[in-house]
Every structure is written in structure tokens, then in C-alpha cells.
Design a protein around this motif. Structure first.
Motif, PDB file in Angstrom:
ATOM      1  N   THR A 136      67.311  27.030-161.924  1.00  0.00           N
ATOM      2  CA  THR A 136      66.957  26.514-160.588  1.00  0.00           C
ATOM      3  C   THR A 136      66.523  27.652-159.672  1.00  0.00           C
ATOM      4  O   THR A 136      67.057  28.748-159.735  1.00  0.00           O
ATOM      5  CB  THR A 136      68.151  25.786-159.927  1.00  0.00           C
ATOM      6  N   ARG A 137      65.549  27.363-158.826  1.00  0.00           N
ATOM      7  CA  ARG A 137      65.007  28.382-157.916  1.00  0.00           C
ATOM      8  C   ARG A 137      65.950  28.652-156.761  1.00  0.00           C
ATOM      9  O   ARG A 137      66.625  27.747-156.281  1.00  0.00           O
ATOM     10  CB  ARG A 137      63.683  27.873-157.338  1.00  0.00           C
ATOM     11  N   THR A 138      65.957  29.896-156.288  1.00  0.00           N
ATOM     12  CA  THR A 138      66.703  30.236-155.082  1.00  0.00           C
ATOM     13  C   THR A 138      65.984  29.588-153.899  1.00  0.00           C
ATOM     14  O   THR A 138      64.762  29.664-153.813  1.00  0.00           O
ATOM     15  CB  THR A 138      66.679  31.771-154.837  1.00  0.00           C
ATOM     16  N   PRO A 139      66.735  28.978-152.979  1.00  0.00           N
ATOM     17  CA  PRO A 139      66.058  28.365-151.836  1.00  0.00           C
ATOM     18  C   PRO A 139      65.329  29.401-150.978  1.00  0.00           C
ATOM     19  O   PRO A 139      65.756  30.549-150.870  1.00  0.00           O
ATOM     20  CB  PRO A 139      67.204  27.734-151.034  1.00  0.00           C
ATOM     21  N   VAL A 140      64.228  28.995-150.395  1.00  0.00           N
ATOM     22  CA  VAL A 140      63.497  29.817-149.428  1.00  0.00           C
ATOM     23  C   VAL A 140      64.154  29.605-148.064  1.00  0.00           C
ATOM     24  O   VAL A 140      64.389  28.462-147.651  1.00  0.00           O
ATOM     25  CB  VAL A 140      62.010  29.393-149.389  1.00  0.00           C
ATOM     26  N   ASN A 141      64.484  30.700-147.394  1.00  0.00           N
ATOM     27  CA  ASN A 141      65.121  30.596-146.072  1.00  0.00           C
ATOM     28  C   ASN A 141      64.061  30.438-144.995  1.00  0.00           C
ATOM     29  O   ASN A 141      63.226  31.320-144.804  1.00  0.00           O
ATOM     30  CB  ASN A 141      65.952  31.846-145.777  1.00  0.00           C
ATOM     31  N   VAL A 142      64.116  29.321-144.314  1.00  0.00           N
ATOM     32  CA  VAL A 142      63.144  29.032-143.257  1.00  0.00           C
ATOM     33  C   VAL A 142      63.884  28.969-141.924  1.00  0.00           C
ATOM     34  O   VAL A 142      64.764  28.125-141.736  1.00  0.00           O
ATOM     35  CB  VAL A 142      62.416  27.689-143.513  1.00  0.00           C
ATOM     36  N   THR A 143      63.532  29.881-141.012  1.00  0.00           N
ATOM     37  CA  THR A 143      64.152  29.906-139.683  1.00  0.00           C
ATOM     38  C   THR A 143      63.240  29.215-138.686  1.00  0.00           C
ATOM     39  O   THR A 143      62.036  29.484-138.649  1.00  0.00           O
ATOM     40  CB  THR A 143      64.397  31.364-139.238  1.00  0.00           C
ATOM     41  N   VAL A 144      63.810  28.327-137.894  1.00  0.00           N
ATOM     42  CA  VAL A 144      63.051  27.633-136.852  1.00  0.00           C
ATOM     43  C   VAL A 144      63.738  27.885-135.514  1.00  0.00           C
ATOM     44  O   VAL A 144      64.927  27.573-135.363  1.00  0.00           O
ATOM     45  CB  VAL A 144      62.976  26.112-137.123  1.00  0.00           C
ATOM     46  N   THR A 145      63.003  28.457-134.565  1.00  0.00           N
ATOM     47  CA  THR A 145      63.577  28.638-133.227  1.00  0.00           C
ATOM     48  C   THR A 145      63.143  27.466-132.340  1.00  0.00           C
ATOM     49  O   THR A 145      62.117  26.842-132.583  1.00  0.00           O
ATOM     50  CB  THR A 145      63.123  29.961-132.587  1.00  0.00           C
ATOM     51  N   GLY A 146      63.954  27.185-131.333  1.00  0.00           N
ATOM     52  CA  GLY A 146      63.660  26.024-130.495  1.00  0.00           C
ATOM     53  C   GLY A 146      63.855  24.735-131.279  1.00  0.00           C
ATOM     54  O   GLY A 146      63.178  23.729-131.051  1.00  0.00           O
ATOM     55  N   ALA A 147      64.815  24.786-132.188  1.00  0.00           N
ATOM     56  CA  ALA A 147      64.996  23.697-133.156  1.00  0.00           C
ATOM     57  C   ALA A 147      65.336  22.363-132.500  1.00  0.00           C
ATOM     58  O   ALA A 147      65.063  21.311-133.068  1.00  0.00           O
ATOM     59  CB  ALA A 147      66.086  24.088-134.158  1.00  0.00           C
ATOM     60  N   LEU A 181      68.600  27.285-137.958  1.00  0.00           N
ATOM     61  CA  LEU A 181      68.123  26.793-136.672  1.00  0.00           C
ATOM     62  C   LEU A 181      68.629  27.693-135.557  1.00  0.00           C
ATOM     63  O   LEU A 181      69.846  27.905-135.423  1.00  0.00           O
ATOM     64  CB  LEU A 181      68.614  25.356-136.441  1.00  0.00           C
ATOM     65  N   LEU A 182      67.711  28.233-134.778  1.00  0.00           N
ATOM     66  CA  LEU A 182      68.088  29.070-133.634  1.00  0.00           C
ATOM     67  C   LEU A 182      67.840  28.296-132.346  1.00  0.00           C
ATOM     68  O   LEU A 182      66.751  27.755-132.138  1.00  0.00           O
ATOM     69  CB  LEU A 182      67.273  30.374-133.620  1.00  0.00           C
ATOM     70  N   GLU A 183      68.856  28.255-131.515  1.00  0.00           N
ATOM     71  CA  GLU A 183      68.726  27.635-130.189  1.00  0.00           C
ATOM     72  C   GLU A 183      69.455  28.499-129.166  1.00  0.00           C
ATOM     73  O   GLU A 183      70.211  29.398-129.514  1.00  0.00           O
ATOM     74  CB  GLU A 183      69.317  26.203-130.177  1.00  0.00           C
ATOM     75  N   ILE A 184      69.178  28.212-127.903  1.00  0.00           N
ATOM     76  CA  ILE A 184      69.984  28.817-126.849  1.00  0.00           C
ATOM     77  C   ILE A 184      71.273  27.994-126.766  1.00  0.00           C
ATOM     78  O   ILE A 184      71.328  26.861-127.276  1.00  0.00           O
ATOM     79  CB  ILE A 184      69.212  28.837-125.506  1.00  0.00           C
TER      80      ILE A 184
END
Ligand code: NAI
Length: 328
Positions: free
Chosen positions: A1-12, A40-43
Motif C-alpha cells: 500500500t502507498r504512503t498517503p500524500v500529506n495535503v495541507t489546507v489553510t483557511g480550511a 487543516l490549518l485555521e486561526i
């Protein structure tokens, strides 16, 4: 199985975030066989709503979604990030001067650029969506000296897609018959959608249209002012189409442009077409194996030259303003 790709989203927790996250988790960003892990990055004020969105993501039982982390700490959000979608930004509020807007966004994109520099994966690819997107990308890039400059891009794909449909509707063609359209310059009202190199079912698009008045007085302003027209009609800014364009931008970057076609991306200028080196400006680009190249050797006519120069001049002014503020 493939390692997951890390996807960061700001203002999520924002509008675009809500339209974007489900499509990433369903496999539309990277491919139907690529597992993803979301950051997910948020304030602080946005964390609770982001948690609500994460509950809904859970409730979709997406087979490709391997994890969701929510944080207000950029150092954690970008830790090991392979793809970063910088959507959260400070919007212009009534009476706000451009300098104040750039300074407020510098306070967001400078620390995020540094966190990317210090913590992201070696193959990090960054797309800036939050406005002013080109200059926010410039600020983030300047704060990330260890990351190759070409990994910082700004979104003009929504403008590109808007232009495709306007041209298709004018000529009765299918959007899929249109190739080699270009958005030049800034993602702003000065952007220049160029059809002089575009082809419709293999024929030159500008010749097919044969109407420079339509180009100058209808097509270009319709594309450039579409964001405002959506706000006027919908009572809220374009979010689903912006999210769709972000998906398209990264998908094309990772998976490549079709033979004989190109796309539009805001990328760091190498001086091509007289665009000052180092500016993040929209160009025609081809992509292959996760890398892009600016299309070279296009003839730029007088009509195009004036418009490209005007948009690039605006980018230079934004660059000078953020330089004066010590942001780059
Ligand atoms: P929104 O206001 O609904 O959401 C923005 C979110 O970002 C909010 O949840 C807010 O809490 C969050 N945020 C603010 N500062 C943050 C920070 N420092 N770190 C993490 N999160 C933060 O706005 P919407 O509609 O989602 O749009 C987002 C941006 O995208 C805007 O700047 C908008 O102008 C831009 N945009 C760009 C387009 C393009 O073609 N490049 C097209 C459409 C929108």
C-alpha cells in the motif's frame, strides 16, 4: 500500500475550504489511486468549524482518506506536507488601503512560508489561492529560502477556466476543443486572457472570433471582472469554482498537461516575455512529471504587449510595496 500524500489546507473552515476538502479526500486532487492525509490549518476562531467539517469528511467514509489533523499551529500543519493549498487570507475590508492589505497578508504568508521552509517534505508543492495571490506567494517564497523557488505558485486557473467557457460560448465550440489559452500577469482586474495563440478545434481562436472589439470590450472585462459579477449575483464570492480551479491546478501540475496543450499558472518569472525576474506572474506553462516549464518563443503582438505590461507593472508595484514593508 502507498504512503498517503500529506495535503495541507489553510483557511480550511472557509467557503473555499468547504468546497475543496471533499474533492481532495475523494481523490480528485491527485488521482483515484492516491491515498491522502489532510492537515487543516485555521486561526483559533476557525478551529471549531474545521472540526465540524472534519466530522462530515469522516461521514463520507472516503476510502482514500487516511487521516485528518486540525491545528492552529503552522509548524504542525506543514510538517511533512507534500502539497500545500494556502487558501486562508485577510480579505480587503471597506476603507482598507492596499498597503494595509499587503501588510495584514504578510503577517499570514511570511510565517507560513517559514513553516514550509522548516517542516515541509522535500517535494513540497505550494499553491497560493488567498488574495492578493501572486504577491502572497512572493512573500511565502521569500520566507522559504531552502525550498526551490519554483515550488511556489499562485492560482490563475479560475481565470483560465472562466476564459475557456466565455470563448466556447462565443464560438459555439466545446470547452474541450479549446487549447493553448493563456492568462498573463496578476490574478486581479489587470490580468490578460490571451486567445491569439489559442486554437479551437485546430484553428486559430482569434481568427475564428475575428472581432477585436469583442475581445477588448467584452471578453477581457468579462473574464477579469467575473469575481465581482458572482458576488453581485450570488451574494457571496465564488467558492466552488475557485475550489475546482485549485483541484485543476494541482492535478495538472502533478499529472501533466496534454500533448499540444498548456495551462496557466502563476509561477516565478525567469525573465521570459519581459516579465521581471522573480515576480510571480501568470504564464502559459506545460507540466510533466511534477515539474513545469514556461512555454517559450510565442510572438506577442502589440495588443497583447500593452496588456501584459500593464499587469506586470501592477505586480512590480505590489512587490515594491511588500519590499518597503520588509516582507520580502
Ligand atoms: P473565507 O473568508 O470564507 O475563508 C477564509 C478562511 O481562512 C476563514 O475560515 C479564516 O478563519 C481562515 N484564515 C484566516 N487567516 C488564516 C490563517 N492565518 N491561517 C489559517 N486560516 C486562516 O474566504 P474564501 O471564500 O474561502 O476565500 C479564501 C481566499 O481565496 C480569499 O482571499 C479570496 O479572495 C481568495 N480567492 C482567490 C481566488 C483565485 O482565483 N486566486 C478565487 C476566489 C477566492
Amino acid at each position: 500500500t502507498r504512503t498517503p500524500v500529506n495535503v495541507t489546507v489553510t483557511g480550511a473552515a472557509g467557503q473555499i475550504g468547504y468546497a475543496l476538502l471533499f474533492r481532495i479526500a475523494s481523490g480528485q486532487l491527485l488521482g483515484a489511486d492516491v491515498p491522502v492525509s489532510l492537515r487543516l490549518l485555521e486561526i483559533p476562531q476557525g478551529l471549531k468549524a474545521a472540526e465540524g467539517t472534519a466530522m462530515e469528511l469522516d461521514d463520507c467514509a472516503f476510502p482514500l482518506l487516511k487521516g485528518i489533523d486540525i491545528t492552529d499551529d503552522p509548524n504542525k500543519a506543514f510538517d511533512g506536507a507534500n502539497v500545500a493549498l494556502l487558501v486562508g487570507a485577510r480579505p480587503r475590508t471597506k476603507g482598507m488601503e492596499r498597503g494595509d492589505l499587503l501588510e495584514a497578508n504578510g503577517g499570514i504568508f511570511k510565517p507560513q512560508g517559514k513553516a514550509i521552509n522548516d517542516h515541509a517534505a522535500d517535494d513540497i508543492k505550494v499553491l497560493v489561492v488567498g488574495n492578493p495571490a501572486n504577491t502572497n506567494a512572493l512573500i511565502a517564497r521569500a520566507a522559504a529560502p531552502d525550498v526551490p523557488a519554483g515550488r511556489f505558485t499562485a492560482m490563475t486557473r479560475l481565470d483560465h477556466n472562466r476564459a475557456l467557457t466565455q470563448l466556447a460560448q462565443k464560438t459555439g465550440a466545446a470547452v474541450s476543443d479549446i487549447k493553448r489559452l493563456t492568462i498573463w500577469g496578476n490574478h486581479s482586474a489587470t490580468q490578460y486572457p490571451d486567445i491569439f495563440h489559442a486554437e479551437i478545434a485546430g484553428k486559430n481562436a482569434a481568427e475564428t472570433v475575428g472581432d477585436e472589439t469583442w475581445l477588448a470590450e467584452t471578453f477581457i472585462p468579462t473574464v477579469a471582472k467575473r469575481g465581482a459579477a458572482i458576488i453581485e449575483a450570488r451574494g457571496a464570492s465564488s467558492a466552488a469554482s475557485a475550489a475546482n480551479a485549485a483541484i485543476d491546478h494541482v492535478h495538472t501540475w502533478v499529472n501533466g498537461t496534454a500533448e499540444g496543450d498548456w495551462t496557466s499558472m502563476g509561477v516565478v518569472s525567469d525573465g521570459s516575455y519581459g516579465v521581471a525576474e522573480g515576480l510571480i506572474s501568470s504564464f502559459p506553462v506545460t507540466t510533466k512529471d511534477g515539474a513545469y516549464e514556461i512555454v517559450q518563443g510565442l510572438d506577442i503582438n502589440e495588443f497583447s504587449r500593452t496588456r501584459i505590461d500593464a499587469s506586470v507593472k501592477e505586480l512590480e508595484e505590489e512587490r515594491d510595496a511588500v519590499r518597503a514593508l520588509g516582507l520580502i
